[in-house]
Scaffold this motif. Structure first.
Motif, PDB file in Angstrom:
ATOM      1  N   LEU A  53     -12.544  -6.480 -38.843  1.00 13.89           N
ATOM      2  CA  LEU A  53     -12.018  -7.004 -40.094  1.00 13.89           C
ATOM      3  C   LEU A  53     -13.091  -6.816 -41.156  1.00 13.89           C
ATOM      4  O   LEU A  53     -14.197  -7.343 -41.044  1.00 13.89           O
ATOM      5  CB  LEU A  53     -11.645  -8.483 -39.951  1.00 13.89           C
ATOM      6  N   HIS A  54     -12.763  -6.047 -42.177  1.00 13.69           N
ATOM      7  CA  HIS A  54     -13.695  -5.720 -43.256  1.00 13.69           C
ATOM      8  C   HIS A  54     -13.097  -6.278 -44.547  1.00 13.69           C
ATOM      9  O   HIS A  54     -12.198  -5.672 -45.130  1.00 13.69           O
ATOM     10  CB  HIS A  54     -13.859  -4.207 -43.330  1.00 13.69           C
ATOM     11  N   GLY A  55     -13.561  -7.464 -44.950  1.00 14.70           N
ATOM     12  CA  GLY A  55     -12.914  -8.158 -46.063  1.00 14.70           C
ATOM     13  C   GLY A  55     -11.546  -8.612 -45.594  1.00 14.70           C
ATOM     14  O   GLY A  55     -11.433  -9.313 -44.595  1.00 14.70           O
ATOM     15  N   GLU A  56     -10.512  -8.181 -46.276  1.00 13.74           N
ATOM     16  CA  GLU A  56      -9.141  -8.474 -45.851  1.00 13.74           C
ATOM     17  C   GLU A  56      -8.445  -7.203 -45.366  1.00 13.74           C
ATOM     18  O   GLU A  56      -7.225  -7.088 -45.437  1.00 13.74           O
ATOM     19  CB  GLU A  56      -8.365  -9.141 -46.986  1.00 13.74           C
ATOM     20  N   ARG A  57      -9.238  -6.282 -44.847  1.00 11.69           N
ATOM     21  CA  ARG A  57      -8.697  -5.029 -44.318  1.00 11.69           C
ATOM     22  C   ARG A  57      -9.033  -4.921 -42.839  1.00 11.69           C
ATOM     23  O   ARG A  57     -10.167  -5.179 -42.428  1.00 11.69           O
ATOM     24  CB  ARG A  57      -9.270  -3.832 -45.059  1.00 11.69           C
ATOM     25  N   ILE A  58      -8.050  -4.520 -42.062  1.00 11.10           N
ATOM     26  CA  ILE A  58      -8.248  -4.274 -40.637  1.00 11.10           C
ATOM     27  C   ILE A  58      -8.583  -2.792 -40.497  1.00 11.10           C
ATOM     28  O   ILE A  58      -7.838  -1.933 -40.986  1.00 11.10           O
ATOM     29  CB  ILE A  58      -6.975  -4.622 -39.840  1.00 11.10           C
ATOM     30  N   VAL A  59      -9.702  -2.495 -39.850  1.00 10.42           N
ATOM     31  CA  VAL A  59     -10.151  -1.109 -39.698  1.00 10.42           C
ATOM     32  C   VAL A  59     -10.083  -0.739 -38.222  1.00 10.42           C
ATOM     33  O   VAL A  59     -10.617  -1.442 -37.364  1.00 10.42           O
ATOM     34  CB  VAL A  59     -11.585  -0.926 -40.225  1.00 10.42           C
ATOM     35  N   ILE A  60      -9.412   0.376 -37.953  1.00 14.96           N
ATOM     36  CA  ILE A  60      -9.227   0.885 -36.593  1.00 14.96           C
ATOM     37  C   ILE A  60      -9.769   2.308 -36.553  1.00 14.96           C
ATOM     38  O   ILE A  60      -9.530   3.100 -37.469  1.00 14.96           O
ATOM     39  CB  ILE A  60      -7.732   0.886 -36.209  1.00 14.96           C
ATOM     40  N   LEU A  61     -10.484   2.642 -35.497  1.00 14.85           N
ATOM     41  CA  LEU A  61     -11.031   3.988 -35.326  1.00 14.85           C
ATOM     42  C   LEU A  61     -10.265   4.677 -34.203  1.00 14.85           C
ATOM     43  O   LEU A  61     -10.179   4.164 -33.090  1.00 14.85           O
ATOM     44  CB  LEU A  61     -12.518   3.901 -34.986  1.00 14.85           C
ATOM     45  N   THR A  62      -9.686   5.833 -34.506  1.00 10.23           N
ATOM     46  CA  THR A  62      -8.912   6.587 -33.527  1.00 10.23           C
ATOM     47  C   THR A  62      -9.198   8.077 -33.704  1.00 10.23           C
ATOM     48  O   THR A  62     -10.064   8.447 -34.483  1.00 10.23           O
ATOM     49  CB  THR A  62      -7.398   6.273 -33.667  1.00 10.23           C
ATOM     50  N   SER A  63      -8.479   8.900 -33.003  1.00 13.26           N
ATOM     51  CA  SER A  63      -8.649  10.354 -33.119  1.00 13.26           C
ATOM     52  C   SER A  63      -7.702  10.906 -34.171  1.00 13.26           C
ATOM     53  O   SER A  63      -6.540  10.509 -34.231  1.00 13.26           O
ATOM     54  CB  SER A  63      -8.339  11.037 -31.793  1.00 13.26           C
ATOM     55  N   SER A  64      -8.198  11.832 -34.992  1.00 10.41           N
ATOM     56  CA  SER A  64      -7.302  12.480 -35.946  1.00 10.41           C
ATOM     57  C   SER A  64      -6.294  13.305 -35.155  1.00 10.41           C
ATOM     58  O   SER A  64      -6.623  13.898 -34.135  1.00 10.41           O
ATOM     59  CB  SER A  64      -8.086  13.347 -36.927  1.00 10.41           C
ATOM     60  N   GLY A  65      -5.067  13.284 -35.598  1.00  5.06           N
ATOM     61  CA  GLY A  65      -4.009  14.008 -34.900  1.00  5.06           C
ATOM     62  C   GLY A  65      -3.410  13.249 -33.741  1.00  5.06           C
ATOM     63  O   GLY A  65      -2.494  13.737 -33.087  1.00  5.06           O
ATOM     64  N   SER A  66      -3.917  12.053 -33.453  1.00  3.81           N
ATOM     65  CA  SER A  66      -3.349  11.260 -32.357  1.00  3.81           C
ATOM     66  C   SER A  66      -1.973  10.736 -32.752  1.00  3.81           C
ATOM     67  O   SER A  66      -1.613  10.696 -33.936  1.00  3.81           O
ATOM     68  CB  SER A  66      -4.268  10.081 -32.006  1.00  3.81           C
ATOM     69  N   LYS A  67      -1.210  10.336 -31.767  1.00  2.00           N
ATOM     70  CA  LYS A  67       0.116   9.780 -32.015  1.00  2.00           C
ATOM     71  C   LYS A  67       0.019   8.576 -32.951  1.00  2.00           C
ATOM     72  O   LYS A  67       0.799   8.434 -33.884  1.00  2.00           O
ATOM     73  CB  LYS A  67       0.736   9.370 -30.675  1.00  2.00           C
TER      74      LYS A  67
END
Length: 118
Positions: A29-43
């Motif tokens: 949680l970055h401020g009021e934003r949820i940040v998710i790290l995934t692979s580009s091109g993933s489903k």
């Protein structure tokens, strides 16, 4: 927001071929934003690009039968700008697997939750 910030794993809920889909993810949680790290091109990265999504996280203690649950709803987007991606790369967000280079940001617009007391 404090409960949401205390968790590290949650579930993102999105639409996949007109059906609901849920995927567990680690997040920050970055401020009021949820940040998710995934692979580009993933489903996931394809399905949530510029979409309204839900995000849920919780904690439950089986022995004391106490816990809490938080649900956030908002529009998700990809962090395309190099400056933003570089700033997100400095967050304490460890990917679950190799090749994760795509940041999904969920701008929280609605937040609800509940506690399960003793």
């Amino acid at each position: 927001m404090a409960l949401l910030a205390s968790a590290r794993v949650g579930r993102i809920v999105y639409t996949d071929r007109a059906l609901p889909a849920v995927q567990p993810v680690n997040f920050h949680l970055h401020g009021e934003r949820i940040v998710i790290l995934t692979s580009s091109g993933s489903k996931l990265s394809t399905a949530v690009a510029n979409a309204v999504v839900a995000f849920e996280t919780d904690e439950y203690d089986v022995e004391t039968r106490t816990g809490w649950s938080v649900t956030a709803v908002g529009r998700s987007r990809t962090a395309h700008e190099p400056d933003e991606a570089a700033a997100l790369a400095r967050l304490p967000l460890t990917p679950w697997g190799p090749g994760r280079d795509h940041y999904i940001v969920v701008e929280v617009q609605q937040l609800s939750g509940r506690r399960v007391p003793r």
